[in-house]
Design a protein around this motif. Structure first.
Motif, PDB file in Angstrom:
ATOM      1  N   GLU A  96       1.976 -12.117   6.932  1.00  0.00           N
ATOM      2  CA  GLU A  96       1.823 -11.400   5.686  1.00  0.00           C
ATOM      3  C   GLU A  96       0.926 -10.070   5.866  1.00  0.00           C
ATOM      4  OE1 GLU A  96       0.277 -13.783   2.466  1.00  0.00           O
ATOM      5  OE2 GLU A  96       1.964 -15.240   2.691  1.00  0.00           O
ATOM      6  N   ASP A  97       0.017 -10.160   6.848  1.00  0.00           N
ATOM      7  CA  ASP A  97      -0.748  -8.923   7.108  1.00  0.00           C
ATOM      8  C   ASP A  97      -0.098  -7.641   7.835  1.00  0.00           C
ATOM      9  OD1 ASP A  97      -0.845 -10.235   9.402  1.00  0.00           O
ATOM     10  OD2 ASP A  97      -2.900 -10.120   9.931  1.00  0.00           O
ATOM     11  N   MET A  98       1.223  -7.754   8.323  1.00  0.00           N
ATOM     12  CA  MET A  98       1.788  -6.802   9.092  1.00  0.00           C
ATOM     13  C   MET A  98       2.168  -5.638   8.220  1.00  0.00           C
ATOM     14  SD  MET A  98       4.525  -8.671  11.408  1.00  0.00           S
ATOM     15  CE  MET A  98       4.085  -9.579  13.067  1.00  0.00           C
ATOM     16  N   THR A  99       2.143  -4.460   8.920  1.00  0.00           N
ATOM     17  CA  THR A  99       2.437  -3.179   8.337  1.00  0.00           C
ATOM     18  C   THR A  99       3.770  -2.660   8.103  1.00  0.00           C
ATOM     19  OG1 THR A  99       1.614  -2.034  10.294  1.00  0.00           O
ATOM     20  CG2 THR A  99       0.019  -2.478   8.877  1.00  0.00           C
ATOM     21  N   PHE A 100       3.937  -1.893   7.337  1.00  0.00           N
ATOM     22  CA  PHE A 100       5.410  -1.319   7.353  1.00  0.00           C
ATOM     23  C   PHE A 100       5.307   0.238   6.667  1.00  0.00           C
ATOM     24  CE2 PHE A 100       4.630  -4.590   3.947  1.00  0.00           C
ATOM     25  CZ  PHE A 100       4.622  -3.749   3.057  1.00  0.00           C
ATOM     26  N   ARG A 101       6.517   1.066   6.876  1.00  0.00           N
ATOM     27  CA  ARG A 101       6.600   2.449   6.273  1.00  0.00           C
ATOM     28  C   ARG A 101       6.975   2.183   4.727  1.00  0.00           C
ATOM     29  NH1 ARG A 101       6.189   5.480  10.680  1.00  0.00           N
ATOM     30  NH2 ARG A 101       7.058   4.657  12.710  1.00  0.00           N
ATOM     31  N   ILE A 102       6.217   2.848   3.887  1.00  0.00           N
ATOM     32  CA  ILE A 102       6.682   2.590   2.667  1.00  0.00           C
ATOM     33  C   ILE A 102       7.387   3.495   1.743  1.00  0.00           C
ATOM     34  CG2 ILE A 102       4.120   1.361   2.130  1.00  0.00           C
ATOM     35  CD1 ILE A 102       3.298   3.772   0.806  1.00  0.00           C
ATOM     36  N   GLY A 103       7.758   4.734   2.588  1.00  0.00           N
ATOM     37  CA  GLY A 103       8.641   5.579   2.195  1.00  0.00           C
ATOM     38  C   GLY A 103       8.251   6.307   0.760  1.00  0.00           C
ATOM     39  N   GLN A 104       9.200   6.548  -0.384  1.00  0.00           N
ATOM     40  CA  GLN A 104       8.647   7.402  -1.377  1.00  0.00           C
ATOM     41  C   GLN A 104       7.498   6.752  -2.238  1.00  0.00           C
ATOM     42  OE1 GLN A 104      12.091   7.212  -0.225  1.00  0.00           O
ATOM     43  NE2 GLN A 104      12.158   9.199   0.328  1.00  0.00           N
ATOM     44  N   THR A 105       7.303   5.340  -1.871  1.00  0.00           N
ATOM     45  CA  THR A 105       6.403   4.944  -2.542  1.00  0.00           C
ATOM     46  C   THR A 105       4.832   5.663  -2.306  1.00  0.00           C
ATOM     47  OG1 THR A 105       7.207   2.685  -2.448  1.00  0.00           O
ATOM     48  CG2 THR A 105       4.777   2.760  -3.151  1.00  0.00           C
ATOM     49  N   THR A 106       5.041   6.298  -1.365  1.00  0.00           N
ATOM     50  CA  THR A 106       3.914   7.341  -0.855  1.00  0.00           C
ATOM     51  C   THR A 106       3.636   8.448  -2.077  1.00  0.00           C
ATOM     52  OG1 THR A 106       4.484   7.103   1.501  1.00  0.00           O
ATOM     53  CG2 THR A 106       3.307   9.209   0.655  1.00  0.00           C
ATOM     54  N   THR A 107       4.898   8.867  -2.571  1.00  0.00           N
ATOM     55  CA  THR A 107       4.659   9.804  -3.684  1.00  0.00           C
ATOM     56  C   THR A 107       3.781   9.615  -4.836  1.00  0.00           C
ATOM     57  OG1 THR A 107       6.843  10.532  -3.154  1.00  0.00           O
ATOM     58  CG2 THR A 107       5.929  11.163  -5.460  1.00  0.00           C
ATOM     59  N   ALA A 108       3.594   8.171  -5.215  1.00  0.00           N
ATOM     60  CA  ALA A 108       2.690   7.913  -6.318  1.00  0.00           C
ATOM     61  C   ALA A 108       1.283   8.042  -5.801  1.00  0.00           C
ATOM     62  CB  ALA A 108       2.820   6.380  -6.617  1.00  0.00           C
ATOM     63  N   MET A 109       1.062   8.048  -4.483  1.00  0.00           N
ATOM     64  CA  MET A 109      -0.296   8.166  -3.923  1.00  0.00           C
ATOM     65  C   MET A 109      -0.585   9.722  -3.842  1.00  0.00           C
ATOM     66  SD  MET A 109      -0.256   5.353  -0.787  1.00  0.00           S
ATOM     67  CE  MET A 109       0.064   3.676  -0.970  1.00  0.00           C
ATOM     68  N   THR A 110       0.274  10.316  -3.459  1.00  0.00           N
ATOM     69  CA  THR A 110       0.175  11.682  -3.410  1.00  0.00           C
ATOM     70  C   THR A 110      -0.328  12.404  -4.937  1.00  0.00           C
ATOM     71  OG1 THR A 110       1.886  12.217  -1.558  1.00  0.00           O
ATOM     72  CG2 THR A 110       1.180  13.938  -2.926  1.00  0.00           C
ATOM     73  N   CYS A 111       0.558  11.823  -5.877  1.00  0.00           N
ATOM     74  CA  CYS A 111       0.232  12.416  -7.262  1.00  0.00           C
ATOM     75  C   CYS A 111      -1.220  11.812  -7.731  1.00  0.00           C
ATOM     76  CB  CYS A 111       1.228  12.235  -8.010  1.00  0.00           C
ATOM     77  SG  CYS A 111       2.998  13.194  -7.818  1.00  0.00           S
ATOM     78  N   GLU A 112      -1.432  10.614  -7.239  1.00  0.00           N
ATOM     79  CA  GLU A 112      -2.860   9.919  -7.780  1.00  0.00           C
ATOM     80  C   GLU A 112      -3.732  10.922  -7.145  1.00  0.00           C
ATOM     81  OE1 GLU A 112      -4.714   6.691  -9.794  1.00  0.00           O
ATOM     82  OE2 GLU A 112      -2.761   7.550  -9.707  1.00  0.00           O
ATOM     83  N   VAL A 113      -3.805  11.263  -5.726  1.00  0.00           N
ATOM     84  CA  VAL A 113      -4.827  12.122  -5.378  1.00  0.00           C
ATOM     85  C   VAL A 113      -4.772  13.544  -6.080  1.00  0.00           C
ATOM     86  CG1 VAL A 113      -5.460  13.478  -3.408  1.00  0.00           C
ATOM     87  CG2 VAL A 113      -4.601  11.168  -3.162  1.00  0.00           C
ATOM     88  N   PHE A 114      -3.684  14.131  -6.279  1.00  0.00           N
ATOM     89  CA  PHE A 114      -3.665  15.184  -7.331  1.00  0.00           C
ATOM     90  C   PHE A 114      -4.305  15.188  -8.564  1.00  0.00           C
ATOM     91  CE2 PHE A 114      -0.840  17.074 -10.747  1.00  0.00           C
ATOM     92  CZ  PHE A 114      -1.516  18.290 -10.799  1.00  0.00           C
ATOM     93  N   LEU A 115      -4.179  13.868  -9.286  1.00  0.00           N
ATOM     94  CA  LEU A 115      -4.785  13.917 -10.388  1.00  0.00           C
ATOM     95  C   LEU A 115      -6.396  13.496 -10.486  1.00  0.00           C
ATOM     96  CD1 LEU A 115      -2.281  11.514 -12.069  1.00  0.00           C
ATOM     97  CD2 LEU A 115      -2.845  13.671 -12.715  1.00  0.00           C
ATOM     98  N   ARG A 116      -6.592  13.097  -9.009  1.00  0.00           N
ATOM     99  CA  ARG A 116      -8.274  12.917  -8.876  1.00  0.00           C
ATOM    100  C   ARG A 116      -8.765  14.137  -8.730  1.00  0.00           C
ATOM    101  NH1 ARG A 116     -10.941   8.199  -5.899  1.00  0.00           N
ATOM    102  NH2 ARG A 116     -12.345   8.623  -7.437  1.00  0.00           N
ATOM    103  N   LEU A 117      -8.109  15.287  -7.838  1.00  0.00           N
ATOM    104  CA  LEU A 117      -8.593  16.534  -7.813  1.00  0.00           C
ATOM    105  C   LEU A 117      -8.655  17.165  -9.120  1.00  0.00           C
ATOM    106  CD1 LEU A 117      -6.570  17.007  -4.472  1.00  0.00           C
ATOM    107  CD2 LEU A 117      -9.331  16.865  -4.825  1.00  0.00           C
ATOM    108  N   VAL A 118      -7.695  16.885 -10.072  1.00  0.00           N
ATOM    109  CA  VAL A 118      -7.873  17.620 -11.560  1.00  0.00           C
ATOM    110  C   VAL A 118      -8.995  17.080 -11.965  1.00  0.00           C
ATOM    111  CG1 VAL A 118      -6.696  17.325 -13.589  1.00  0.00           C
ATOM    112  CG2 VAL A 118      -5.208  17.591 -11.867  1.00  0.00           C
ATOM    113  N   ASP A 119      -9.365  15.822 -11.823  1.00  0.00           N
ATOM    114  CA  ASP A 119     -10.546  15.306 -12.555  1.00  0.00           C
ATOM    115  C   ASP A 119     -11.843  15.840 -11.958  1.00  0.00           C
ATOM    116  OD1 ASP A 119      -9.395  13.449 -14.539  1.00  0.00           O
ATOM    117  OD2 ASP A 119      -9.598  11.709 -13.006  1.00  0.00           O
TER     118      ASP A 119
END
Length: 423
Positions: A96-119
């Motif tokens: 269960e602790d193994m890693t994997f590539r998450i593909g476009q789920t990354t986009t949600a992370m990118t936009c979350e960083v964007f919104l934190r920079l807006v704040d």
């Protein structure tokens, strides 16, 4: 060898055919609400058997050797699994602790960083892209908000390059080349006119924020997400780092012929891959526990100021009336999250901020597309939604606007290369 229809045709079309139902609960603002406390312990034997069967069914349809899943229903318990082996035909079990590539789920992370920079006042929601990425032709009038909402009108570079990604996975792609290929494609419409899912948008956000902060995305993800949420297994590898960091299963994908059609045999090992082909739209590596942490924070809006969290959920319809898209976040009825595909892996994470229901899934064969992972997450959510509360008064998830059978049908239609039956 088996051939099937266009590689990019599969992803969300099947899921978008599910029954339409509008929920009052899907329009609530995020705020900074805490999720309900998680009840300790697992589910009953029959429920866990049902959930396990859903994952193994998906593995068969996707021809994946490994599947990861977690379901957290605060009112009833939780369940996690790592099923299968690290390689096709291998004997080493996944954990269960193994890693994997998450593909476009990354986009949600990118936009979350964007919104934190807006704040923080470092960028504005409606800053024009050209303010931070000057000199790029074909993006006039596009704002950062529209990029994160997929309403920029800019085409999706993956539609043109998916075959090259699979057939030459270790090529390193400069972000500007990816963006230029997307901009050169036929547009979805004028800026702000309508929704059109496009990985190009997240790459352009990545370029803009890198210029605005004069910092790398390795640093931005680490400060604003990974460290903040304790996501110790997550990483944003350099473009030259072809191996998935940490213990992981191999990643597989069907090939693509000259016409762009899927060729099921032989199934290709694409574990060695440059994350540059996804960059800020798809380059992050994570695991089950980390995606749970991110998904719950995303759904609850816990990293954002109230006003910014509300802006994140100012969504447009992208299918049925219960399927909407905010700023980097998919809204499926009461659930919020994202799904993604990159050669070798599929993933999805969704969470309901009211009941706390959270689902994470990942498979190590990307052939069926991101919509397949989304449908699997929806199937697990459907099963969990029927669990009774173990304590009187506990919040349970609102009725979901899809049935389990509909998700099974969607996954079956979306899978071009199911595993062959023995014998």
């Amino acid at each position: 060898m088996r051939r099937h229809s266009k590689f990019g045709r599969i992803a969300l079309a099947a899921v978008a055919g599910l029954v339409t139902l509008t929920l009052a609960g899907c329009t609530a603002a995020a705020g900074n609400a805490d999720l309900p406390s998680q009840r300790p312990g697992g589910f009953g034997h029959d429920v866990e058997k049902h959930l396990s069967a859903a994952v193994t069914d998906a593995m068969t349809l996707a021809d994946a050797s490994a599947g990861f899943a977690g379901v957290w229903a605060p009112w009833a318990g939780s369940w996690t699994t790592a099923t299968g082996t690290t390689t096709r035909g291998g004997s080493t079990p996944v954990t269960e602790d193994m890693t994997f590539r998450i593909g476009q789920t990354t986009t949600a992370m990118t936009c979350e960083v964007f919104l934190r920079l807006v704040d923080e006042g470092k960028v504005g929601l409606d800053d024009p892209l050209t303010k931070w990425v000057p000199g790029v032709v074909g993006v006039e009038g596009v704002t950062l908000r529209e990029l994160c909402q997929d309403t920029s009108g800019i085409g999706d570079y993956t539609a043109a390059l998916s075959g090259k990604f699979v057939m030459n996975p270790t090529r390193q792609w400069p972000p500007l080349e990816l963006a230029s290929d997307g901009i050169a494609m036929q547009r979805y419409g004028k800026p702000g006119e309508k929704y059109g899912r496009s990985a190009t948008n997240a790459v352009l956000v990545g370029m803009a924020l890198q210029n605005a902060t004069d910092r790398s995305w390795h640093d931005l993800y680490k400060q604003y997400l990974f460290d903040e949420l304790g996501m110790s297994a997550s990483a944003f590898p350099e473009s030259s780092q072809f191996a998935v960091p940490g213990p992981h299963p191999a990643g597989y994908s069907a090939g693509v012929d000259g016409a762009g059609s899927v060729v099921c045999e032989p199934m290709r090992d694409v574990s060695a891959l440059s994350p540059s082909q996804g960059w800020t739209s798809g380059g992050v590596v994570s695991n089950l526990a980390d995606l749970k942490s991110f998904g719950q924070a995303l759904a609850a809006g816990s990293l954002l100021k109230d006003k910014t969290a509300e802006a994140q959920l100012d969504a447009v319809v992208n299918g049925q009336s219960w399927q909407r898209y905010g700023l980097g976040v998919q809204l499926l009825g009461p659930l919020r999250g994202g799904s993604g595909a990159i050669p070798g892996y599929l993933s999805a994470v969704f969470s309901d901020p009211s009941s706390g229901l959270t689902v994470v899934v990942a498979l190590n064969n990307s052939t069926p597309g991101a919509g397949f992972a989304q449908a699997l997450a929806q199937r697990l959510a459907s099963i969990a939604s029927k669990l009774p509360a173990e304590q009187k008064g506990a919040k349970v998830v609102a009725a979901l606007p899809w049935s389990e059978q509909q998700t099974v049908e969607a996954m079956t239609k979306a899978a071009p290369c199911p595993a062959k039956k023995a014998g």
